[in-house]
Scaffold this motif. Structure first.
Motif, PDB file in Angstrom:
ATOM      1  N   PHE A   1       0.817  -1.223   0.000  1.00 28.30           N
ATOM      2  CA  PHE A   1       0.000   0.000   0.000  1.00 28.30           C
ATOM      3  C   PHE A   1       0.852   1.277   0.000  1.00 28.30           C
ATOM      4  N   GLY A   2       2.143   1.141  -0.347  1.00 23.03           N
ATOM      5  CA  GLY A   2       2.973   2.335  -0.480  1.00 23.03           C
ATOM      6  C   GLY A   2       3.632   2.801   0.793  1.00 23.03           C
ATOM      7  N   LEU A   3       3.617   1.970   1.830  1.00 23.48           N
ATOM      8  CA  LEU A   3       4.258   2.331   3.097  1.00 23.48           C
ATOM      9  C   LEU A   3       5.344   1.314   3.417  1.00 23.48           C
ATOM     10  N   SER A   4       6.342   1.725   4.167  1.00 22.64           N
ATOM     11  CA  SER A   4       7.374   0.776   4.577  1.00 22.64           C
ATOM     12  C   SER A   4       7.006   0.208   5.945  1.00 22.64           C
TER      13      SER A   4
ATOM     14  N   GLU B   1      13.911   6.578   5.861  1.00 23.20           N
ATOM     15  CA  GLU B   1      14.907   7.195   4.984  1.00 23.20           C
ATOM     16  C   GLU B   1      14.300   7.678   3.660  1.00 23.20           C
ATOM     17  N   SER B   2      13.357   6.922   3.100  1.00 24.97           N
ATOM     18  CA  SER B   2      12.752   7.288   1.815  1.00 24.97           C
ATOM     19  C   SER B   2      11.841   8.509   1.980  1.00 24.97           C
ATOM     20  N   TRP B   3      12.094   9.550   1.165  1.00 21.78           N
ATOM     21  CA  TRP B   3      11.283  10.775   1.229  1.00 21.78           C
ATOM     22  C   TRP B   3       9.818  10.472   0.931  1.00 21.78           C
ATOM     23  N   LYS B   4       9.567   9.647  -0.068  1.00 25.90           N
ATOM     24  CA  LYS B   4       8.190   9.339  -0.459  1.00 25.90           C
ATOM     25  C   LYS B   4       7.458   8.604   0.658  1.00 25.90           C
ATOM     26  N   ASP B   5       8.086   7.574   1.215  1.00 31.11           N
ATOM     27  CA  ASP B   5       7.461   6.818   2.314  1.00 31.11           C
ATOM     28  C   ASP B   5       7.193   7.718   3.506  1.00 31.11           C
ATOM     29  N   ARG B   6       8.130   8.631   3.771  1.00 28.95           N
ATOM     30  CA  ARG B   6       7.992   9.530   4.921  1.00 28.95           C
ATOM     31  C   ARG B   6       6.824  10.484   4.712  1.00 28.95           C
TER      32      ARG B   6
ATOM     33  N   ILE C   1      -3.530   5.274  -2.540  1.00 28.33           N
ATOM     34  CA  ILE C   1      -3.829   6.295  -3.553  1.00 28.33           C
ATOM     35  C   ILE C   1      -2.651   7.263  -3.690  1.00 28.33           C
ATOM     36  N   MET C   2      -2.075   7.660  -2.556  1.00 30.22           N
ATOM     37  CA  MET C   2      -0.933   8.589  -2.594  1.00 30.22           C
ATOM     38  C   MET C   2       0.305   7.933  -3.201  1.00 30.22           C
ATOM     39  N   LYS C   3       0.427   6.619  -3.050  1.00 25.63           N
ATOM     40  CA  LYS C   3       1.540   5.886  -3.661  1.00 25.63           C
ATOM     41  C   LYS C   3       1.512   6.053  -5.176  1.00 25.63           C
ATOM     42  N   LEU C   4       0.287   6.080  -5.751  1.00 26.21           N
ATOM     43  CA  LEU C   4       0.138   6.227  -7.205  1.00 26.21           C
ATOM     44  C   LEU C   4       0.345   7.676  -7.655  1.00 26.21           C
ATOM     45  N   ILE C   5       0.039   8.632  -6.759  1.00 29.27           N
ATOM     46  CA  ILE C   5       0.108  10.056  -7.133  1.00 29.27           C
ATOM     47  C   ILE C   5       1.512  10.620  -6.940  1.00 29.27           C
ATOM     48  N   ILE C   6       2.122  10.334  -5.777  1.00 26.32           N
ATOM     49  CA  ILE C   6       3.440  10.904  -5.457  1.00 26.32           C
ATOM     50  C   ILE C   6       4.528  10.051  -6.104  1.00 26.32           C
TER      51      ILE C   6
END
Length: 705
Positions: free
Chosen positions: A381-384, A409-414, A474-479
């Motif tokens: 689901f886009g999270l670590s 560490e990952s900017w997107k995950d954060r 949803i944010m995983k697909l957008i960001i």
């Protein structure tokens, strides 16, 4: 408080450092922030021998002085900078006796900075059970420092530790470890010459991480960078070389110090438990069962103390009205401040029970297993896996949970974690849920052991978690981002919870809830009481004249009813009533009236304010003596147009969903801005969460009414 000595507690995560901090300081501690940053600083005070006072600071847990997160970077900043207000006189390094070799890596780094160190071997009782025998005297002799064996959980060795701290000299006595000068001799010498220092390791560390230290000028930073570039200083390679050299040195130190008798297979009990508790099927089933038990207990165990608190405030209000002189100040005190405060204090039992369970799950090591289990699911689901810790922490409060996302560490995950964490139901929503559930869900037991109200409460928490996961997807697909994240976590062995620690957590969190939420709610209650008690003079004059004419023709029983009607009409025409009526058309499709509208507005300061607002609104509104408690007043409230109850099943669930999804916390908005350094993300968060709340409430009310 005056202090004779300043001590820093340093250690790896899961070494019992915070437990030791609580043992040494007891209730004599406070939590603040390090200057200029949002990382928590835990300070406490402790008495040593000869009436010496020690100030103790509990630094964030870290595996080495090379930080992987913002929290960990604090350790180096405090220890390396003598001008830092938290810089210690002595470092107490807490090590796990069951894994001494790994823990001593951090010790060797701290010792090389030239600070006086006392080494504390915690969990020595567990080490013995696992067949590990440590020669304390030999280890002390080889390191050249005092080594103290303790067990923080069983409160043993604490007096010896206090004596050791009191006997520690302000000059470092430890033997030199691995030769750090050989790693980059020319670069180290240039830094020492520039700063006029004689510590090789400090010079090396400044080449690695001089940016976080505020003591250097732009010119100094420029000099460091020039030295690095002219001597091909490759930080990652040198860190690896340093680690190898240190482990080689520690091998010689620990030779003949640790004897593994092999009497018991190491961590055998933990391994057997993990086979069940982290199982792909049984693990999740057990986790759901534990969650259900917690929420069932919150309702079942808190009912009697809550009723006692509720009726105590009713008695206090009635006593005040009978014995205090009538007037504006009495009404403000009783119907404003006391009513608002009662709306906070009543939920102390539930808050205490929730935090007790969270503390037990963390203390036993089970919370780490939940994080481990959820890693694979979260990644889809886009999270670590590291996102699980902030999400679980949000069951208590979103603010520290958002701050804890720094170790991702990952900017997107954060960013995704920060954006969805406020959706997870926090303790501030608990009073809203429990109040509304108690109004519309019967106090019934299913099959003799399942509390229907507890089941409903658990459902609200699960809805919030599912919503957070879906929004993350949803944010995983957008960001968009290129870097990949990784998840490394050490699973601690299972331990019995330290009950004094659990009790202290209950006390500390309940106190924080009352004082932090209480300040906001009392302020809101006073403002709200004024807005609800006063209105445009022409409107109030008309109401007074209208009821004066009617009262002249009625008997005493009818006059009592008229007083209630008059209070209700004045409330509707007060400044608060006018504001409520302005927003009523927008919230009417959700099943909310203008009174609930006022609560929605005040809740944007803090969600808990809903209860205080309802208490104040219905206190100003007046009512019969027999419906004196806030729950009874709300239960008895009727819609003047339809004559039906205001808080129906549909309205209550619509309102709970609104509070589940809406961003009604200014503190969270502020901390998101502070963590992202941009207004873009908090504004997006505020908009999408408010839209989610409105749509979910609209659908729920229209389907259930």
């Amino acid at each position: 408080m005056a202090k004779d000595i300043k001590i820093a507690l340093v250690g790896n995560p899961n070494t019992g450092k915070s437990t030791l901090f609580n043992l040494l300081t007891g209730l004599n501690q406070k939590i603040g922030n390090f200057p200029g940053i949002t990382v928590d600083k835990k300070l406490g005070y402790c008495k040593l021998a000869e009436n010496k006072q020690a100030e103790i600071i509990d630094l964030p847990g870290t595996y080495s002085l090379y930080p992987k997160s913002k929290d960990e970077s604090i350790v180096f900043q405090v220890l390396a900078d003598k001008n830092n207000p938290s810089h210690p006189d002595i470092v107490v390094l807490v090590a796990d006796a069951t894994n001494l070799r790994r823990n001593l890596l951090l010790y060797s780094q701290v010792a090389d900075l030239g600070l006086p160190v006392v080494l504390v071997l915690n969990m020595t009782d567990m080490a013995k059970k696992e067949g590990i025998d440590i020669d304390i005297n030999k280890l002390s002799e080889r390191l050249g420092i005092q080594v103290v064996a303790i067990s923080a959980r069983s409160n043993s060795g604490i007096d010896q530790l206090k004596m050791a701290i009191g006997n520690t000299t302000p000059i470092a006595t430890q033997t030199t470890g691995a030769d750090m000068h050989m790693l980059a001799p020319e670069a180290i010498d240039l830094v020492k010459s520039h700063l006029k220092i004689d510590n090789d390791y400090l010079a090396l560390q400044l080449l690695h991480q001089h940016q976080p230290l505020n003591v250097f000028s732009i010119e100094d930073h420029s000099v460091f960078e020039k030295i690095k570039s002219s001597h091909n200083f490759e930080s990652s390679k040198l860190q690896a070389a340093e680690t190898i050299a240190r482990y080689r040195y520690l091998g010689t130190v620990l030779s003949g110090v640790i004897e593994d008798t092999g009497a018991v297979k190491k961590f055998a009990f933990s391994d057997k438990l993990d086979a069940v508790l982290t199982n792909k099927f049984w693990g999740f089933l057990i986790f759901i069962a534990i969650l259900f038990f917690i929420f069932n207990s919150i309702f079942s165990w808190s009912s009697y103390p809550m009723e006692l608190i509720e009726y105590s405030f009713v008695w206090l209000t009635e006593f005040g009205h009978q014995h205090l002189p009538e007037g504006v100040l009495t009404n403000l005190l009783l119907d404003g401040v006391v009513a608002g405060l009662g709306g906070v204090v009543i939920f102390i039992p539930q808050i205490a029970i929730l935090f007790a369970f969270i503390s037990i799950l963390e203390d036993t090591g089970y919370m780490a297993r939940v994080t481990f289990m959820m890693d694979k699911i979260m990644r889809k689901f886009g999270l670590s896996g590291k996102s699980v810790v902030p999400m679980i922490g949000s069951l208590a409060c979103a603010v520290p949970s958002i701050m804890s996302a720094r170790n991702i560490e990952s900017w997107k995950d954060r960013i995704i974690t920060i954006m969805v964490v406020p959706l997870v139901s926090c303790s501030a929503r608990l009073p809203v849920y429990t109040l509304l559930i108690s109004l519309v869900v019967p106090e019934k037991m299913l099959w003799g052991f399942i509390n229907l109200q507890g089941l409903t409460l658990m459902g609200m928490y699960l809805i919030s978690i599912f919503a957070a996961v879906i929004v993350a997807f949803i944010m995983k697909l957008i960001i968009k981002a290129k870097e990949r994240s990784y998840f490394i976590m050490e699973l601690p062995v299972y331990r019995m919870p330290r009950w004094t620690n659990v009790l202290y957590t209950m006390y500390e969190k309940s106190k924080t809830f009352v004082f932090e939420a209480g300040k906001v709610i009392i302020a809101i209650s006073i403002i709200l009481w004024v807005l609800a008690s006063y209105g445009p003079s022409d409107r109030f004059e008309k109401i007074d004249k209208k009821y004066a004419a009617i009262e002249a023709q009625k008997d005493s029983v009818q006059i009592s009813t008229l007083e209630r009607d008059k209070s209700a009409e004045k409330l509707e025409n007060s400044y608060a009533g006018i504001l409520g009526h302005v927003i009523e058309p927008a919230i009417k499709p959700l099943g909310f009236d203008w009174k609930i509208g006022i609560a929605l507005i005040t809740s944007f300061a803090a969600r808990e304010a809903f209860v205080g607002t309802m208490a104040t609104i219905y206190s100003v509104d007046g009512g019969d003596e027999e419906v004196a408690t806030i729950r009874n007043k709300m239960r008895g409230a009727t819609n003047p147009d339809t004559g039906l109850p205001v808080f129906t099943f549909a309205t209550a669930f619509s309102l709970m969903l609104f509070y589940a999804f809406a961003m009604q916390c200014m503190s969270t908005v502020a901390v998101v801005y502070r963590e992202t350094k941009s207004w873009k993300w908090p504004v997006i968060q505020l908009v999408y969460m408010t839209a989610m709340a409105y749509v979910a409430s609209l659908i729920a009310y229209q389907l259930l009414k």
